[in-house]
Design an enzyme around this catalytic site. Structure first.
Site, PDB file in Angstrom:
ATOM      1  N   LYS A  95       0.999   4.044  -3.018  1.00 20.27           N
ATOM      2  CA  LYS A  95       0.634   5.524  -2.712  1.00 20.27           C
ATOM      3  C   LYS A  95       1.876   6.577  -2.922  1.00 20.27           C
ATOM      4  O   LYS A  95       1.688   7.467  -3.308  1.00 20.27           O
ATOM      5  CB  LYS A  95       0.052   5.520  -1.071  1.00 20.27           C
ATOM      6  CG  LYS A  95      -1.147   4.822  -1.063  1.00 20.27           C
ATOM      7  CD  LYS A  95      -2.336   5.412  -1.939  1.00 20.27           C
ATOM      8  CE  LYS A  95      -3.657   4.657  -1.215  1.00 20.27           C
ATOM      9  NZ  LYS A  95      -4.921   5.133  -2.407  1.00 20.27           N
TER      10      LYS A  95
ATOM     11  N   TYR B 256       0.861  -1.135  -0.057  1.00 20.61           N
ATOM     12  CA  TYR B 256       0.086  -0.152  -0.003  1.00 20.61           C
ATOM     13  C   TYR B 256       0.735   1.413  -0.283  1.00 20.61           C
ATOM     14  O   TYR B 256       0.765   2.136  -0.818  1.00 20.61           O
ATOM     15  CB  TYR B 256      -0.823  -0.121   1.262  1.00 20.61           C
ATOM     16  CG  TYR B 256      -1.950   1.058   1.475  1.00 20.61           C
ATOM     17  CD1 TYR B 256      -3.180   0.830   0.723  1.00 20.61           C
ATOM     18  CD2 TYR B 256      -1.552   2.128   2.355  1.00 20.61           C
ATOM     19  CE1 TYR B 256      -4.007   1.777   0.833  1.00 20.61           C
ATOM     20  CE2 TYR B 256      -2.781   3.028   2.420  1.00 20.61           C
ATOM     21  CZ  TYR B 256      -3.945   2.976   1.668  1.00 20.61           C
ATOM     22  OH  TYR B 256      -4.784   3.907   1.802  1.00 20.61           O
TER      23      TYR B 256
HETATM   24  N1  LIG Z   1      -9.785   5.135   5.373  1.00 20.37           N
HETATM   25  C1  LIG Z   1      -8.720   5.563   5.554  1.00 20.37           C
HETATM   26  O1  LIG Z   1      -8.098   5.756   6.744  1.00 20.37           O
HETATM   27  C2  LIG Z   1      -7.726   6.130   4.370  1.00 20.37           C
HETATM   28  C3  LIG Z   1      -6.230   6.590   4.744  1.00 20.37           C
HETATM   29  C4  LIG Z   1      -5.431   6.798   3.769  1.00 20.37           C
HETATM   30  C5  LIG Z   1      -6.071   6.680   2.340  1.00 20.37           C
HETATM   31  N2  LIG Z   1      -7.254   6.082   2.264  1.00 20.37           N
HETATM   32  C6  LIG Z   1      -7.551   5.923   0.777  1.00 20.37           C
HETATM   33  O2  LIG Z   1      -8.646   6.824   0.230  1.00 20.37           O
HETATM   34  C7  LIG Z   1      -9.291   5.886  -0.760  1.00 20.37           C
HETATM   35  C8  LIG Z   1     -10.704   5.696  -0.255  1.00 20.37           C
HETATM   36  O3  LIG Z   1     -10.679   4.808   0.869  1.00 20.37           O
HETATM   37  P1  LIG Z   1     -12.072   4.481   1.863  1.00 20.37           P
HETATM   38  O4  LIG Z   1     -11.446   4.467   3.252  1.00 20.37           O
HETATM   39  O5  LIG Z   1     -13.307   5.447   1.636  1.00 20.37           O
HETATM   40  O6  LIG Z   1     -12.170   2.701   1.562  1.00 20.37           O
HETATM   41  P2  LIG Z   1     -13.743   2.074   1.053  1.00 20.37           P
HETATM   42  O7  LIG Z   1     -13.179   0.651   1.185  1.00 20.37           O
HETATM   43  O8  LIG Z   1     -14.685   2.398   2.334  1.00 20.37           O
HETATM   44  O9  LIG Z   1     -14.287   2.672  -0.248  1.00 20.37           O
HETATM   45  C9  LIG Z   1     -13.403   2.433  -1.191  1.00 20.37           C
HETATM   46  C10 LIG Z   1     -14.442   1.969  -2.459  1.00 20.37           C
HETATM   47  O10 LIG Z   1     -13.636   1.936  -3.725  1.00 20.37           O
HETATM   48  C11 LIG Z   1     -14.154   0.994  -4.404  1.00 20.37           C
HETATM   49  N3  LIG Z   1     -13.377   0.088  -5.221  1.00 20.37           N
HETATM   50  C12 LIG Z   1     -12.494  -0.632  -4.823  1.00 20.37           C
HETATM   51  N4  LIG Z   1     -11.691  -1.376  -5.632  1.00 20.37           N
HETATM   52  C13 LIG Z   1     -12.100  -0.676  -6.994  1.00 20.37           C
HETATM   53  C14 LIG Z   1     -11.903  -0.848  -8.085  1.00 20.37           C
HETATM   54  N5  LIG Z   1     -11.021  -1.712  -8.654  1.00 20.37           N
HETATM   55  N6  LIG Z   1     -12.842  -0.242  -9.196  1.00 20.37           N
HETATM   56  C15 LIG Z   1     -13.707   0.827  -8.708  1.00 20.37           C
HETATM   57  N7  LIG Z   1     -13.915   0.798  -7.413  1.00 20.37           N
HETATM   58  C16 LIG Z   1     -13.225   0.249  -6.588  1.00 20.37           C
HETATM   59  C17 LIG Z   1     -15.013   0.005  -3.446  1.00 20.37           C
HETATM   60  O11 LIG Z   1     -15.986  -0.916  -3.808  1.00 20.37           O
HETATM   61  C18 LIG Z   1     -15.410   1.081  -2.224  1.00 20.37           C
HETATM   62  O12 LIG Z   1     -16.746   1.408  -2.350  1.00 20.37           O
HETATM   63  C19 LIG Z   1      -8.525   4.910  -0.970  1.00 20.37           C
HETATM   64  O13 LIG Z   1      -7.746   5.073  -2.124  1.00 20.37           O
HETATM   65  C20 LIG Z   1      -7.789   4.677   0.356  1.00 20.37           C
HETATM   66  O14 LIG Z   1      -6.659   3.960  -0.206  1.00 20.37           O
HETATM   67  C21 LIG Z   1      -8.079   5.768   3.348  1.00 20.37           C
END
Ligand SMILES: NC(=O)c1ccc[n+]([C@@H]2O[C@H](COP(=O)([O-])OP(=O)(O)OC[C@H]3O[C@@H](n4cnc5c(N)ncnc54)[C@H](O)[C@@H]3O)[C@@H](O)[C@H]2O)c1
Length: 261
Positions: free
Chosen positions: A174, A170
């Site tokens: 990133k 990851y």
């Molecule tokens: N939640 C955190 O603490 C956090 C921290 C740092 C970065 N992020 C980043 O933020 C973004 C969103 O994360 P989140 O926490 O909302 O996650 P989440 O899992 O709640 O939502 C992610 C969404 O992306 C969709 N998805 C996954 N693979 C996919 C694909 N191949 N094609 C299309 N859609 C796809 C999923 O179905 C889901 O609805 C991600 O890139 C994650 O890495 C999250």
């Protein structure tokens, strides 16, 4: 994402026309951070394209937006598959005829310590969190180049800036996304297209809920601002980069409550 956090955005955000007539594609916006980003961009007047790999979720989320009076469509696809991305872009162009804002938000985690990390989990995270941005951004940049206007906003992570034990795949993806962001910024600045990244820390979504209460408690203890971030905290940073007059490009903003790793 919890319903209460979406509602809190609805209560606190005034509708505006900052992004009037602009079309925003947000990948992975069926839930979580992506949905909050789509909400804030819609409140700022943008037409919203809800994309998710989950077809039913894409449809339900777009319907929810429409029922709130927003202009929205669903264009589901798996952002790792080029043919599906082409169809998504075609759907958007047939409906709206332009794309002004692209938020590469879709992402997954497959955590494990380095020596235990399987090649399968390594590759899945690189494909979904990094290669997807390359595949989605390429056709969108062709459209933005013709328009001579565009905003690319990539959702990275503090893990990609500082590293994080158990997240070698990851963090690498990133970090790669940050290099991607800066290079696109340099290549496309003359076309009035900016490229920036938001690096969230520890945000309250289904992704982090999966870690369990103990782990969550331990991380929250290390956050200087003393709480997990809300999806809306990330959405506000995205809105900053999405604004039409922005003089900021090639930047990464950490939205983490002061958490460094
Ligand atoms: N939640 C955190 O603490 C956090 C921290 C740092 C970065 N992020 C980043 O933020 C973004 C969103 O994360 P989140 O926490 O909302 O996650 P989440 O899992 O709640 O939502 C992610 C969404 O992306 C969709 N998805 C996954 N693979 C996919 C694909 N191949 N094609 C299309 N859609 C796809 C999923 O179905 C889901 O609805 C991600 O890139 C994650 O890495 C999250």
């Amino acid at each position: 994402m919890s319903t209460s956090s979406v509602l809190s955005t609805e209560k606190t955000m005034e509708k505006s026309d900052l992004l009037k007539d602009m079309v925003a594609v947000v990948t992975g916006s069926g839930r979580g951070i992506g949905k909050a980003i789509a909400t804030v961009l819609a409140q700022a007047g943008a037409k919203i394209v809800i994309n998710d790999i989950n077809v039913d979720l894409s449809k339900a989320t777009a319907e929810e937006f429409k029922s709130q009076g927003f202009d929205a469509i669903d264009a589901p696809c798996n952002v790792t598959v080029s043919e599906q991305i082409e169809k998504m872009v075609e759907t958007v162009m047939n409906k709206y005829g332009r794309i002004d804002i692209l938020v590469n938000n879709a992402g997954i985690t497959r955590d494990d310590l380095f020596m235990r990390m399987s090649e399968e989990h390594w590759q899945a995270v690189i494909d979904t969190n990094l290669t997807s941005a390359f595949k989605v951004t390429q056709p969108v940049l062709k459209i933005m180049s013709k328009q001579r206007r565009g905003r690319i906003i990539n959702i990275a992570s503090t893990s990609g800036v500082h590293g994080n034990p158990g997240q070698v795949n990851y963090a690498a993806a990133k970090a790669g996304l940050i290099g991607f962001t800066k290079t696109v910024a340099l290549e496309y600045a003359t076309r009035n297209i900016t490229s920036n990244a938001v690096a969230p820390g520890f945000i309250d979504t289904d992704m982090t809920k999966a870690l369990g209460e103990d782990k969550i408690k331990k991380v929250v203890e290390r956050i200087p601002l003393g709480r997990m971030g809300l999806p809306e905290d990330i959405a506000q940073a995205v809105l900053f980069f999405a604004g039409p007059g922005s003089y900021v490009t090639g930047q990464v903003i950490e939205v983490s409550g002061g958490l460094y790793t």
